[in-house]
Every structure is written in structure tokens, then in C-alpha cells.
Write an enzyme that holds these catalytic residues in place. Structure first.
Site, short mmCIF file in Angstrom:
data_model
loop_
_atom_site.label_atom_id
_atom_site.label_comp_id
_atom_site.label_asym_id
_atom_site.label_seq_id
_atom_site.Cartn_x
_atom_site.Cartn_y
_atom_site.Cartn_z
N HIS A 49 0.84 -1.20 0.00
CA HIS A 49 0.00 0.00 0.00
C HIS A 49 0.88 1.25 0.00
O HIS A 49 2.09 1.18 0.23
CB HIS A 49 -0.96 0.00 1.20
CG HIS A 49 -0.29 0.00 2.54
ND1 HIS A 49 -0.22 -1.11 3.35
CD2 HIS A 49 0.35 0.97 3.21
CE1 HIS A 49 0.44 -0.81 4.45
NE2 HIS A 49 0.80 0.45 4.40
P1 TYD Z 1 -2.21 -4.20 7.60
O1 TYD Z 1 -2.28 -2.80 7.08
O2 TYD Z 1 -2.91 -5.25 6.81
O3 TYD Z 1 -0.69 -4.63 7.79
P2 TYD Z 1 0.49 -4.68 6.70
O4 TYD Z 1 0.46 -3.39 5.96
O5 TYD Z 1 1.72 -4.86 7.52
O6 TYD Z 1 0.26 -5.85 5.82
O7 TYD Z 1 -2.71 -4.20 9.10
C1 TYD Z 1 -3.03 -5.38 9.79
C2 TYD Z 1 -4.24 -5.11 10.67
O8 TYD Z 1 -3.92 -4.18 11.71
C3 TYD Z 1 -5.39 -4.51 9.90
O9 TYD Z 1 -6.59 -5.10 10.41
C4 TYD Z 1 -5.35 -3.05 10.26
C5 TYD Z 1 -4.78 -3.07 11.65
N1 TYD Z 1 -4.00 -1.87 12.03
C6 TYD Z 1 -4.43 -1.07 13.06
O10 TYD Z 1 -5.50 -1.30 13.68
N2 TYD Z 1 -3.68 0.00 13.44
C7 TYD Z 1 -2.52 0.30 12.81
O11 TYD Z 1 -1.84 1.28 13.19
C8 TYD Z 1 -2.07 -0.53 11.72
C9 TYD Z 1 -0.78 -0.24 10.99
C10 TYD Z 1 -2.85 -1.61 11.37
#
Ligand code: TYD
Length: 134
Positions: A49
Site C-alpha cells: 500500500h
Molecule cells: P495491515 O495494514 O494489513 O498490515 P500490513 O500493511 O503490515 O500488511 O494491518 C493489519 C491489521 O492491523 C489490519 O486489520 C489493520 C490493523 N492496524 C491497526 O489497527 N492500526 C494500525 O496502526 C495498523 C498499521 C494496522
């Protein structure tokens, strides 16, 4: 694309080492959120992303991982394997994290609270928005 690494000063002595992170000092923004990633399974790739407005600094506190940065024109992979090295991930940079060691603990300091509407999770859409920004 310029890779921006911050080399943190280690306050070390015979007892061990310490690094202090301070907003608008060695971290170039107000720190509004901290999250960390650990226990990532082998061969897992995360991220995929870009953020419309968020700036971040990623530091690998233990173990190692790689972060791919992509500005829409150029891709560069950076190895993070030292707790005194921070990688700045600016807004509108597509990023992916991979090659996590089993013991990797990746901490991320972020300039804003978590906001799902700030994410661009579709690469084609990212290229389109990034392209239209010049
Ligand atoms: P995600 O964005 O999918 O992680 P990555 O980019 O590492 O693959 O995030 C994983 C989960 O955590 C998703 O349900 C969103 C949540 N999340 C939060 O609640 N707070 C945060 O600060 C972050 C970064 C993620």
C-alpha cells in the site's frame, strides 16, 4: 528515488546500548502512533500500500527484513538489519515488506493515527494518483 536512512546515535557504554527517538529531532515529524510487527511467518510479504498523507520511519529492532519502496517510476529494496538504522517511508510511496527473519521485530513510528481512508491498497489506482500528481 532517494533512499532516506536515519543513523541514530547509540548512547553506549560498558552496560550496553540505548537509542532515544524524539519527535522533530531525530524523527522528522510529530509522532502520533507507534506500531510494531513481529512473528511474521516465513515467505510472507506485507504492506502492499501507499499512504496519501502519512510519513513513517521503520526500524528493525531485532533480526532483519527488507522493505521495497516504489515511487511509481523506480523500485528500490532496502535491508533493515540494525536497530540504529531508520528508513523514512514518505507519503505516496508504495511499500512492501518481505524476507522477515523469524526473530524480526519491526517498529514503525507514524505521523498520524490509524486511518483506513488514508490507504491506497490498489497498485493500479496508486499509479494513477501518483501519475496525476506529476
Ligand atoms: P495491515 O495494514 O494489513 O498490515 P500490513 O500493511 O503490515 O500488511 O494491518 C493489519 C491489521 O492491523 C489490519 O486489520 C489493520 C490493523 N492496524 C491497526 O489497527 N492500526 C494500525 O496502526 C495498523 C498499521 C494496522
Amino acid at each position: 528515488m532517494k533512499i532516506e536512512i536515519i543513523n541514530f546515535e547509540i548512547k553506549g557504554n560498558e552496560r550496553g546500548s540505548l537509542i532515544a527517538l524524539e519527535e522533530n529531532k531525530n524523527i522528522p515529524f510529530d509522532i502520533r502512533r507507534v506500531y510494531y510487527i513481529f512473528g511474521t511467518k516465513e515467505k510472507v510479504r506485507r504492506g502492499f500500500h501507499a499512504h496519501k498523507q502519512l510519513n513513517q520511519v521503520a526500524i528493525c529492532l531485532n533480526g532483519s527484513c527488507k522493505i521495497l519502496l516504489d515511487d511509481g517510476n523506480e523500485k528500490k529494496a532496502v535491508l533493515l538489519d540494525q536497530p540504529d538504522k531508520g528508513l523514512i517511508i514518505r507519503e505516496m510511496i508504495w511499500h512492501e515488506m518481505f524476507d522477515f527473519s523469524e526473530d524480526c521485530v519491526l517498529i514503525v513510528l507514524a505521523s498520524e493515527l490509524y486511518e483506513e481512508s488514508d490507504y491506497i491498497r490498489n497498485y493500479e489506482k496508486y499509479l494513477c494518483i501518483e501519475g496525476s500528481n506529476g
